[in-house]
Design a protein around this motif. Structure first.
Motif, PDB file in Angstrom:
ATOM      1  N   ARG A 139       0.820  -1.216   0.000  1.00 52.01           N
ATOM      2  CA  ARG A 139       0.000   0.000   0.000  1.00 52.01           C
ATOM      3  C   ARG A 139       0.852   1.264   0.000  1.00 52.01           C
ATOM      4  O   ARG A 139       0.359   2.319  -0.372  1.00 52.01           O
ATOM      5  CB  ARG A 139      -0.962  -0.025   1.192  1.00 52.01           C
ATOM      6  N   ASP A 140       2.109   1.173   0.404  1.00 48.09           N
ATOM      7  CA  ASP A 140       2.986   2.340   0.347  1.00 48.09           C
ATOM      8  C   ASP A 140       3.288   2.737  -1.103  1.00 48.09           C
ATOM      9  O   ASP A 140       3.571   3.895  -1.387  1.00 48.09           O
ATOM     10  CB  ASP A 140       4.303   2.074   1.084  1.00 48.09           C
ATOM     11  N   ASP A 166     -11.957   3.984   1.493  1.00 44.93           N
ATOM     12  CA  ASP A 166     -12.736   5.218   1.353  1.00 44.93           C
ATOM     13  C   ASP A 166     -11.912   6.454   1.672  1.00 44.93           C
ATOM     14  O   ASP A 166     -12.214   7.541   1.185  1.00 44.93           O
ATOM     15  CB  ASP A 166     -13.962   5.174   2.281  1.00 44.93           C
ATOM     16  N   ASP A 167     -10.879   6.317   2.493  1.00 46.13           N
ATOM     17  CA  ASP A 167     -10.131   7.495   2.932  1.00 46.13           C
ATOM     18  C   ASP A 167      -9.171   7.997   1.862  1.00 46.13           C
ATOM     19  O   ASP A 167      -9.244   9.138   1.432  1.00 46.13           O
ATOM     20  CB  ASP A 167      -9.326   7.163   4.201  1.00 46.13           C
ATOM     21  N   GLU A 168      -8.246   7.120   1.443  1.00 40.09           N
ATOM     22  CA  GLU A 168      -7.174   7.539   0.542  1.00 40.09           C
ATOM     23  C   GLU A 168      -7.330   6.992  -0.864  1.00 40.09           C
ATOM     24  O   GLU A 168      -6.574   7.359  -1.752  1.00 40.09           O
ATOM     25  CB  GLU A 168      -5.819   7.066   1.088  1.00 40.09           C
ATOM     26  N   GLY A 169      -8.263   6.074  -1.055  1.00 36.83           N
ATOM     27  CA  GLY A 169      -8.394   5.436  -2.358  1.00 36.83           C
ATOM     28  C   GLY A 169      -7.340   4.398  -2.637  1.00 36.83           C
ATOM     29  O   GLY A 169      -7.156   3.966  -3.771  1.00 36.83           O
ATOM     30  N   ILE A 183       1.371  -4.383  -6.848  1.00 38.56           N
ATOM     31  CA  ILE A 183       0.710  -5.686  -6.761  1.00 38.56           C
ATOM     32  C   ILE A 183       1.715  -6.798  -7.044  1.00 38.56           C
ATOM     33  O   ILE A 183       2.404  -6.767  -8.064  1.00 38.56           O
ATOM     34  CB  ILE A 183      -0.458  -5.784  -7.761  1.00 38.56           C
ATOM     35  N   SER A 184       1.812  -7.768  -6.133  1.00 34.74           N
ATOM     36  CA  SER A 184       2.655  -8.949  -6.344  1.00 34.74           C
ATOM     37  C   SER A 184       1.772 -10.182  -6.362  1.00 34.74           C
ATOM     38  O   SER A 184       0.865 -10.314  -5.539  1.00 34.74           O
ATOM     39  CB  SER A 184       3.668  -9.100  -5.207  1.00 34.74           C
ATOM     40  N   LEU A 185       2.061 -11.075  -7.289  1.00 32.68           N
ATOM     41  CA  LEU A 185       1.312 -12.328  -7.386  1.00 32.68           C
ATOM     42  C   LEU A 185       2.285 -13.479  -7.230  1.00 32.68           C
ATOM     43  O   LEU A 185       3.348 -13.485  -7.842  1.00 32.68           O
ATOM     44  CB  LEU A 185       0.628 -12.433  -8.751  1.00 32.68           C
ATOM     45  N   ARG A 186       1.915 -14.426  -6.389  1.00 32.64           N
ATOM     46  CA  ARG A 186       2.733 -15.629  -6.245  1.00 32.64           C
ATOM     47  C   ARG A 186       1.928 -16.800  -6.731  1.00 32.64           C
ATOM     48  O   ARG A 186       0.809 -17.025  -6.275  1.00 32.64           O
ATOM     49  CB  ARG A 186       3.129 -15.831  -4.786  1.00 32.64           C
ATOM     50  N   ASP A 187       2.498 -17.530  -7.651  1.00 27.17           N
ATOM     51  CA  ASP A 187       1.844 -18.741  -8.119  1.00 27.17           C
ATOM     52  C   ASP A 187       2.268 -19.901  -7.252  1.00 27.17           C
ATOM     53  O   ASP A 187       3.409 -19.973  -6.813  1.00 27.17           O
ATOM     54  CB  ASP A 187       2.204 -19.021  -9.578  1.00 27.17           C
ATOM     55  N   GLU A 188       1.344 -20.780  -7.004  1.00 24.69           N
ATOM     56  CA  GLU A 188       1.634 -21.913  -6.131  1.00 24.69           C
ATOM     57  C   GLU A 188       1.706 -23.205  -6.915  1.00 24.69           C
ATOM     58  O   GLU A 188       1.461 -24.278  -6.387  1.00 24.69           O
ATOM     59  CB  GLU A 188       0.568 -21.986  -5.033  1.00 24.69           C
TER      60      GLU A 188
END
Ligand code: SF4
Length: 67
Positions: free
Chosen positions: A7-8, A28-31, A60-65
């Motif tokens: 989120r940073d 809702d606050d920061e979008g 966004i990070s995606l890890r495939d399993e």
């Protein structure tokens, strides 16, 4: 698939929500991004990958399993 976000790095563009609304939302606050489903069903994997590729903040990070 495991979905993680930093989120940073999120710049609150909302692209991920438009692309994969079953996986992502914005607060809702920061979008900033909120993960609705961090282990989405296979039907949503393509949209999650597209959202990660389009994210301007590279948040966004995606890890495939191996499935
Ligand atoms: S696309 Fe990226 S920068 Fe935009 S809201 Fe989603 S995570 Fe944040």
């Amino acid at each position: 698939m495991q979905v993680e976000v930093d989120r940073d790095k999120c710049v609150a563009s909302g692209q991920c929500v438009l692309t994969a609304p079953e996986v992502f939302d914005q607060d809702d606050d920061e979008g900033k991004v909120v993960v609705l489903d961090d282990t989405p069903a296979p039907a949503a994997h393509g949209r999650a990958r597209q959202a990660a590729a389009m994210c301007p903040g590279v948040a966004i990070s995606l890890r495939d399993e191996g499935r």
